[in-house]
Design an enzyme around this catalytic site. Structure first.
Site, PDB file in Angstrom:
ATOM      1  N   ALA A 197       0.823  -1.229   0.000  1.00  0.00           N
ATOM      2  CA  ALA A 197       0.000   0.000   0.000  1.00  0.00           C
ATOM      3  C   ALA A 197       0.852   1.271   0.000  1.00  0.00           C
ATOM      4  O   ALA A 197       0.318   2.367   0.127  1.00  0.00           O
ATOM      5  CB  ALA A 197      -0.936  -0.002   1.208  1.00  0.00           C
ATOM      6  N   VAL A 252       6.952  -9.211   2.219  1.00  0.00           N
ATOM      7  CA  VAL A 252       6.155 -10.436   2.007  1.00  0.00           C
ATOM      8  C   VAL A 252       7.011 -11.646   1.639  1.00  0.00           C
ATOM      9  O   VAL A 252       6.554 -12.777   1.726  1.00  0.00           O
ATOM     10  CB  VAL A 252       5.037 -10.245   0.943  1.00  0.00           C
ATOM     11  CG1 VAL A 252       3.984  -9.270   1.406  1.00  0.00           C
ATOM     12  CG2 VAL A 252       5.601  -9.869  -0.418  1.00  0.00           C
ATOM     13  N   TYR A 284       8.861 -12.702 -15.121  1.00  0.00           N
ATOM     14  CA  TYR A 284       7.720 -11.922 -14.598  1.00  0.00           C
ATOM     15  C   TYR A 284       6.413 -12.545 -15.100  1.00  0.00           C
ATOM     16  O   TYR A 284       5.474 -12.749 -14.328  1.00  0.00           O
ATOM     17  CB  TYR A 284       7.824 -10.450 -15.015  1.00  0.00           C
ATOM     18  CG  TYR A 284       6.631  -9.636 -14.536  1.00  0.00           C
ATOM     19  CD1 TYR A 284       6.410  -9.441 -13.171  1.00  0.00           C
ATOM     20  CD2 TYR A 284       5.707  -9.091 -15.437  1.00  0.00           C
ATOM     21  CE1 TYR A 284       5.303  -8.709 -12.718  1.00  0.00           C
ATOM     22  CE2 TYR A 284       4.605  -8.365 -14.995  1.00  0.00           C
ATOM     23  CZ  TYR A 284       4.405  -8.177 -13.634  1.00  0.00           C
ATOM     24  OH  TYR A 284       3.313  -7.473 -13.188  1.00  0.00           O
ATOM     25  N   LYS A 293       3.206 -14.227 -12.948  1.00  0.00           N
ATOM     26  CA  LYS A 293       1.814 -13.781 -13.034  1.00  0.00           C
ATOM     27  C   LYS A 293       0.912 -14.894 -13.593  1.00  0.00           C
ATOM     28  O   LYS A 293      -0.269 -14.941 -13.272  1.00  0.00           O
ATOM     29  CB  LYS A 293       1.717 -12.488 -13.858  1.00  0.00           C
ATOM     30  CG  LYS A 293       2.303 -11.277 -13.109  1.00  0.00           C
ATOM     31  CD  LYS A 293       1.552 -11.005 -11.783  1.00  0.00           C
ATOM     32  CE  LYS A 293       2.058  -9.789 -11.044  1.00  0.00           C
ATOM     33  NZ  LYS A 293       1.293  -9.488  -9.814  1.00  0.00           N
ATOM     34  N   GLU A 324       4.879   3.155  -9.941  1.00  0.00           N
ATOM     35  CA  GLU A 324       6.340   3.016  -9.813  1.00  0.00           C
ATOM     36  C   GLU A 324       6.841   1.711 -10.438  1.00  0.00           C
ATOM     37  O   GLU A 324       8.037   1.401 -10.383  1.00  0.00           O
ATOM     38  CB  GLU A 324       6.731   3.088  -8.330  1.00  0.00           C
ATOM     39  CG  GLU A 324       6.440   4.446  -7.721  1.00  0.00           C
ATOM     40  CD  GLU A 324       6.710   4.518  -6.227  1.00  0.00           C
ATOM     41  OE1 GLU A 324       7.290   3.561  -5.663  1.00  0.00           O
ATOM     42  OE2 GLU A 324       6.339   5.541  -5.623  1.00  0.00           O
TER      43      GLU A 324
HETATM   44  P1  NDP Z   1       4.285  -0.080  -7.511  1.00  0.00           P
HETATM   45  O1  NDP Z   1       5.732  -0.351  -7.701  1.00  0.00           O
HETATM   46  O2  NDP Z   1       3.796   1.326  -7.657  1.00  0.00           O
HETATM   47  O3  NDP Z   1       3.801  -0.648  -6.106  1.00  0.00           O
HETATM   48  C1  NDP Z   1       4.186  -1.940  -5.693  1.00  0.00           C
HETATM   49  C2  NDP Z   1       3.848  -2.149  -4.223  1.00  0.00           C
HETATM   50  O4  NDP Z   1       4.271  -3.476  -3.858  1.00  0.00           O
HETATM   51  C3  NDP Z   1       4.578  -1.177  -3.327  1.00  0.00           C
HETATM   52  O5  NDP Z   1       3.697  -0.736  -2.324  1.00  0.00           O
HETATM   53  C4  NDP Z   1       5.689  -2.013  -2.734  1.00  0.00           C
HETATM   54  O6  NDP Z   1       5.951  -1.583  -1.399  1.00  0.00           O
HETATM   55  C5  NDP Z   1       5.037  -3.399  -2.682  1.00  0.00           C
HETATM   56  N1  NDP Z   1       6.044  -4.443  -2.617  1.00  0.00           N
HETATM   57  C6  NDP Z   1       6.954  -4.794  -3.557  1.00  0.00           C
HETATM   58  N2  NDP Z   1       7.763  -5.749  -3.074  1.00  0.00           N
HETATM   59  C7  NDP Z   1       7.349  -6.001  -1.801  1.00  0.00           C
HETATM   60  C8  NDP Z   1       7.801  -6.885  -0.789  1.00  0.00           C
HETATM   61  N3  NDP Z   1       8.834  -7.719  -0.964  1.00  0.00           N
HETATM   62  N4  NDP Z   1       7.150  -6.884   0.405  1.00  0.00           N
HETATM   63  C9  NDP Z   1       6.115  -6.051   0.593  1.00  0.00           C
HETATM   64  N5  NDP Z   1       5.637  -5.211  -0.310  1.00  0.00           N
HETATM   65  C10 NDP Z   1       6.266  -5.185  -1.507  1.00  0.00           C
HETATM   66  O7  NDP Z   1       3.548  -1.039  -8.575  1.00  0.00           O
HETATM   67  P2  NDP Z   1       2.008  -1.254  -8.945  1.00  0.00           P
HETATM   68  O8  NDP Z   1       1.117  -0.524  -8.021  1.00  0.00           O
HETATM   69  O9  NDP Z   1       1.875  -1.038 -10.383  1.00  0.00           O
HETATM   70  O10 NDP Z   1       1.900  -2.824  -8.706  1.00  0.00           O
HETATM   71  C11 NDP Z   1       0.937  -3.431  -7.856  1.00  0.00           C
HETATM   72  C12 NDP Z   1       0.606  -4.807  -8.398  1.00  0.00           C
HETATM   73  O11 NDP Z   1      -0.017  -4.685  -9.673  1.00  0.00           O
HETATM   74  C13 NDP Z   1       1.807  -5.725  -8.606  1.00  0.00           C
HETATM   75  O12 NDP Z   1       1.452  -7.027  -8.207  1.00  0.00           O
HETATM   76  C14 NDP Z   1       2.044  -5.669 -10.108  1.00  0.00           C
HETATM   77  O13 NDP Z   1       2.684  -6.823 -10.591  1.00  0.00           O
HETATM   78  C15 NDP Z   1       0.609  -5.548 -10.598  1.00  0.00           C
HETATM   79  N6  NDP Z   1       0.465  -5.002 -11.936  1.00  0.00           N
HETATM   80  C16 NDP Z   1       0.990  -3.790 -12.268  1.00  0.00           C
HETATM   81  C17 NDP Z   1       0.836  -3.289 -13.565  1.00  0.00           C
HETATM   82  C18 NDP Z   1       1.433  -2.011 -14.019  1.00  0.00           C
HETATM   83  O14 NDP Z   1       1.533  -1.785 -15.262  1.00  0.00           O
HETATM   84  N7  NDP Z   1       1.816  -1.098 -13.112  1.00  0.00           N
HETATM   85  C19 NDP Z   1       0.068  -4.043 -14.568  1.00  0.00           C
HETATM   86  C20 NDP Z   1      -0.411  -5.313 -14.106  1.00  0.00           C
HETATM   87  C21 NDP Z   1      -0.242  -5.754 -12.843  1.00  0.00           C
HETATM   88  P3  NDP Z   1       7.415  -1.418  -0.752  1.00  0.00           P
HETATM   89  O15 NDP Z   1       8.361  -1.116  -1.854  1.00  0.00           O
HETATM   90  O16 NDP Z   1       7.228  -0.315   0.235  1.00  0.00           O
HETATM   91  O17 NDP Z   1       7.646  -2.732  -0.096  1.00  0.00           O
HETATM   92  C1  8X3 Z   2       2.575  -5.185 -15.814  1.00  0.00           C
HETATM   93  C2  8X3 Z   2       2.106  -5.125 -17.239  1.00  0.00           C
HETATM   94  O1  8X3 Z   2       2.788  -5.612 -19.654  1.00  0.00           O
HETATM   95  O2  8X3 Z   2       4.459  -4.618 -18.176  1.00  0.00           O
HETATM   96  O3  8X3 Z   2       2.166  -6.361 -15.195  1.00  0.00           O
HETATM   97  O4  8X3 Z   2       3.859  -6.913 -17.944  1.00  0.00           O
HETATM   98  S1  8X3 Z   2       3.372  -5.601 -18.280  1.00  0.00           S
END
Ligand code: NDP
Ligand code: 8X3
Length: 251
Positions: free
Chosen positions: A10, A61, A152, A156, A188
């Protein structure tokens, strides 16, 4: 009595947007991530703005013993109605023969094992109450495989499979399970994928309007707020200008 949502990851992007949306809906929140300062700032902001209760838990995690700290929450906080398994990331984008094995481990440990560690604990709390909803953040990368996306994409695809498995295993316990699979979301994510290279990250979203974190958070809220007899099993959500992981309409 307010409901409770537990949101992993979050501190940024989709997870942070979910925290805001669920706070607006008067949920009390358990928010987690590794960056304590961000968790604390979000916790204060949401408490002040919405008058909800927030428990901020710093945890990685990937580390089972850190996730197990959840068991130290008081019983009332264990009455989690919604778990959003959002914490996740990509690291690197190399062909398989040139992949960095450390990157592979981080992705596998976070996206698969981390999601499982959290789910095991929280699903048992839900089973006690025979009620709950688990939302898993998959990706279009869990539905397709693209050049240099290898590990990656594999993580997924694993989330996609676990999403289906959870729905079957937890059905007798009246727990809903939903998979949300976004295309490109401007968070990010790409900066993390490219190890802090902001210029390279920016290019991912150039020439078209990507999704925003709020778009996905609103869709998650929609899925969670359906009537009791309805479950959204699986949703793929793309920017209009993206037809697949490799096809964008760029201007
Ligand atoms: P961000 O990088 O903006 O956020 C990722 C979040 O995951 C951060 O809050 C980070 O918190 C947390 N996180 C990462 N590693 C850990 C860890 N080891 N332990 C605890 N928390 C962790 O990315 P998104 O919001 O885009 O990503 C969220 C989800 O959506 C992911 O599962 C991503 O794969 C998925 N997703 C994203 C897409 C995109 O294009 N952005 C598309 C499809 C899916 P912190 O670093 O503080 O630990
Ligand atoms: C994030 C979307 O297309 O970069 O899950 O894999 S992509």
């Amino acid at each position: 009595m307010s409901k409770i949502a537990l949101i992993t990851g979050a501190t940024a992007g989709i997870g942070e947007a979910c925290a805001r949306i669920f706070a607006q809906q008067n949920y009390n929140l358990i928010i987690t991530g590794r960056r304590t300062e961000r968790l604390d700032a979000l916790s204060h902001a949401l408490t002040n703005e919405y008058g909800i209760e927030v428990k901020a838990l710093t945890m990685d995690v990937r580390k089972k013993e850190e996730v197990e700290k959840l068991e130290f929450l008081t019983d009332s906080w264990k009455e989690v109605d919604v778990l959003i398994n959002n914490a996740g990331l990509s690291q690197g984008m190399d062909p398989i023969h040139a992949g960095n094995t450390r990157d592979w481990e981080v992705m596998i440990d976070t996206n698969i094992k981390g999601l499982l560690f959290v789910t095991k604990i929280v699903s048992n709390w839900m089973i006690q109450r025979q009620s709950g909803h688990i939302v898993n953040l998959g990706s279009i990368a869990g539905k397709e495989t693209y050049l240099n996306g290898n590990v990656y994409c594999a993580t997924k695809h694993a989330v996609d499979s676990l999403n289906k498995a959870m729905r079957i295993d937890l059905l007798p316990h009246r727990i809903k399970v939903t998979g949300i699979h976004p295309g490109a979301v401007d968070t990010e994510f790409s900066e993390v994928r490219f190890h802090g290279d902001q210029e390279r990250a920016k290019k991912v979203y150039e020439g078209y309007e990507p999704l925003h974190a709020l778009d996905i958070a609103e869709i998650i809220w929609f899925a969670v707020s359906r009537p009791a007899h309805v479950n959204i099993n699986d949703l793929i959500v793309m920017p209009w200008a993206q037809a697949s992981t490799s096809h964008h309409l760029k201007v």
